[in-house]
Design a protein around this motif. Structure first.
Motif, PDB file in Angstrom:
ATOM      1  N   ALA A 152       0.150  12.725  -6.018  1.00 44.01           N
ATOM      2  CA  ALA A 152      -0.169  11.760  -6.852  1.00 44.01           C
ATOM      3  C   ALA A 152       0.829  11.177  -7.947  1.00 44.01           C
ATOM      4  CB  ALA A 152      -1.627  12.096  -7.761  1.00 44.01           C
ATOM      5  N   ILE A 153       1.739  12.150  -8.293  1.00 43.73           N
ATOM      6  CA  ILE A 153       2.953  11.844  -9.228  1.00 43.73           C
ATOM      7  C   ILE A 153       3.828  10.654  -8.289  1.00 43.73           C
ATOM      8  CG2 ILE A 153       5.098  12.694 -10.138  1.00 43.73           C
ATOM      9  CD1 ILE A 153       3.572  15.240 -10.629  1.00 43.73           C
ATOM     10  N   VAL A 154       4.191  10.853  -6.852  1.00 41.17           N
ATOM     11  CA  VAL A 154       4.889   9.972  -6.355  1.00 41.17           C
ATOM     12  C   VAL A 154       4.137   8.495  -6.447  1.00 41.17           C
ATOM     13  CG1 VAL A 154       5.700   9.300  -4.200  1.00 41.17           C
ATOM     14  CG2 VAL A 154       5.985  11.597  -5.170  1.00 41.17           C
ATOM     15  N   ARG A 155       2.870   8.511  -6.052  1.00 39.10           N
ATOM     16  CA  ARG A 155       2.185   7.421  -5.892  1.00 39.10           C
ATOM     17  C   ARG A 155       2.215   6.595  -7.403  1.00 39.10           C
ATOM     18  NH1 ARG A 155      -1.955  10.648  -3.570  1.00 39.10           N
ATOM     19  NH2 ARG A 155      -3.390  10.284  -5.290  1.00 39.10           N
ATOM     20  N   LYS A 156       2.039   7.253  -8.414  1.00 40.40           N
ATOM     21  CA  LYS A 156       2.235   6.573  -9.867  1.00 40.40           C
ATOM     22  C   LYS A 156       3.482   6.088  -9.943  1.00 40.40           C
ATOM     23  CE  LYS A 156       0.894   7.112 -14.543  1.00 40.40           C
ATOM     24  NZ  LYS A 156       1.996   6.327 -14.979  1.00 40.40           N
ATOM     25  N   MET A 157       4.424   6.917  -9.790  1.00 40.84           N
ATOM     26  CA  MET A 157       5.999   6.339 -10.044  1.00 40.84           C
ATOM     27  C   MET A 157       6.184   5.038  -9.155  1.00 40.84           C
ATOM     28  SD  MET A 157       9.340   8.157  -8.652  1.00 40.84           S
ATOM     29  CE  MET A 157       9.045   7.421  -7.105  1.00 40.84           C
ATOM     30  N   LEU A 162       0.728  -1.314   0.248  1.00 44.07           N
ATOM     31  CA  LEU A 162       0.049  -0.155   0.002  1.00 44.07           C
ATOM     32  C   LEU A 162       0.931   1.314   0.154  1.00 44.07           C
ATOM     33  CD1 LEU A 162      -2.905   1.472   0.339  1.00 44.07           C
ATOM     34  CD2 LEU A 162      -2.350   1.323   2.752  1.00 44.07           C
ATOM     35  N   ILE A 163       0.578   2.196  -0.921  1.00 47.80           N
ATOM     36  CA  ILE A 163       1.379   3.418  -0.972  1.00 47.80           C
ATOM     37  C   ILE A 163       0.791   4.670  -0.367  1.00 47.80           C
ATOM     38  CG2 ILE A 163       2.274   5.151  -2.836  1.00 47.80           C
ATOM     39  CD1 ILE A 163       2.741   2.354  -4.637  1.00 47.80           C
ATOM     40  N   VAL A 164       1.278   5.143   0.579  1.00 50.17           N
ATOM     41  CA  VAL A 164       0.635   6.345   1.261  1.00 50.17           C
ATOM     42  C   VAL A 164       1.495   7.583   1.098  1.00 50.17           C
ATOM     43  CG1 VAL A 164      -0.188   7.239   3.497  1.00 50.17           C
ATOM     44  CG2 VAL A 164      -0.082   4.610   3.073  1.00 50.17           C
ATOM     45  N   ASP A 165       0.903   8.445   0.104  1.00 49.16           N
ATOM     46  CA  ASP A 165       1.719   9.580  -0.147  1.00 49.16           C
ATOM     47  C   ASP A 165       0.574  10.694  -0.732  1.00 49.16           C
ATOM     48  OD1 ASP A 165       3.308  11.694  -1.788  1.00 49.16           O
ATOM     49  OD2 ASP A 165       4.915  10.316  -1.195  1.00 49.16           O
TER      50      ASP A 165
END
Length: 294
Positions: A32-37, A26-29
């Motif tokens: 949106a750019i960091v989550r996609k990367m 699970l990515i928590v940030d």
């Protein structure tokens, strides 16, 4: 207190990811750019599965209950609730391996060290620092795979000196005759910050020189050494080039520099170098240990 410093202990217990299964992340940030990367990179690994991305801790809480991830990546600066507060609550009520993805700034390094002490298993600088996007994602994948190999990461409750008696580790000589009792070398990667703390707080103040490599980015190692120095019996410093290594001092390798023990006459000194990374790490444990065997 011991030698004028407060002492405390933290312990770890293993977190198991079943062999053969995919690691659910699970990515928590809030970016949106960091989550996609991060998601794109993890989806490219056959043994990884991204179960979701959350823009803040409140959304993350619901996703944790819904998707039951094995690992969480966490930013420290987010709206509605900061990452450190969320991490502490998570470790108290629903402990999971957490990897901090943080902006690499000197002002934020202390906060990152606090996150490691609170139970995070590793810290990786966000793109925009000295690491490229590829290096960030490669390090993240390596860290998650390290968890699959049984790295001990989940923190147990921390006990202060007033609530628990801590006995020093036996068998460590305290002679003051130079290096008659040799050196101690310590190397650690994912989850190592807590293990190092647990070991050093049980060592005597007059221990042989200790050389420590903790896989950690530049700017974080100084804060890590300063924090250990607050409650460990011996003096703990970030190592500097050429300094003589003395009894009662632990030397933490600076981030982004290999550390070696170099002999000069009857003295041993710190030697730092920015040669190529070893196994994707600089500092690398192997570099220190090979120099000590020589």
């Amino acid at each position: 207190p011991h030698g004028g410093k407060a002492r405390r202990m933290s312990a770890t217990a293993p977190v198991a990811i079943a062999p053969g299964s995919r690691s659910r992340v699970l990515i928590v940030d809030d970016s949106a750019i960091v989550r996609k990367m991060l998601a794109d990179a993890l989806r490219g690994a056959a043994d990884m599965e991204v179960v979701g991305g959350a823009p803040d801790p409140f959304v993350a809480r619901d996703m944790i209950l819904q998707h039951k991830p094995d690992v969480i990546t966490l930013d420290l600066e987010m709206p509605r609730m900061d990452g450190l507060t969320f991490l502490r609550r998570l470790m108290e009520h629903h402990p999971l391996p957490v990897i901090i993805i943080s902006s690499l700034t000197q002002s934020g390094s202390r906060l990152t060290i606090e996150a490691l002490q609170a139970g995070a298993v590793d810290v990786i600088p966000k793109p925009g620092g000295p690491y490229s996007v590829g290096q960030v994602t490669d390090k993240l994948i390596a860290c998650i795979r390290g968890l699959r190999r049984g790295v001990t990461v989940r923190p147990a409750p921390v006990a202060s000196a007033t609530s628990a008696s801590v006995e020093p580790v036996g068998g460590v000589g305290t002679s003051t005759n130079g290096y008659a009792n040799g050196f101690i070398g310590i190397g650690a990667s994912t989850g190592g910050t807590q293990a190092i703390e647990g070991l050093l707080t049980r060592m005597p103040a007059d221990c042989p020189p200790i050389a420590i490599v903790q896989h950690m980015p530049a700017d974080f190692t100084k804060a890590f050494a300063n924090r250990l120095n607050e409650f460990c019996p011996m003096t703990v410093v970030e190592a500097t080039q050429g300094e003589v290594m003395k009894r009662g001092v632990a030397y933490v390798a600076p981030g982004d520099s290999h550390m070696q023990v170099a002999v000069q006459g009857l003295r041993c000194r710190v030697h730092l170098a920015q040669t190529a990374p070893v196994q994707h790490q600089r500092p690398a444990v192997d570099v220190l240990f090979h120099s000590m065997t020589r």
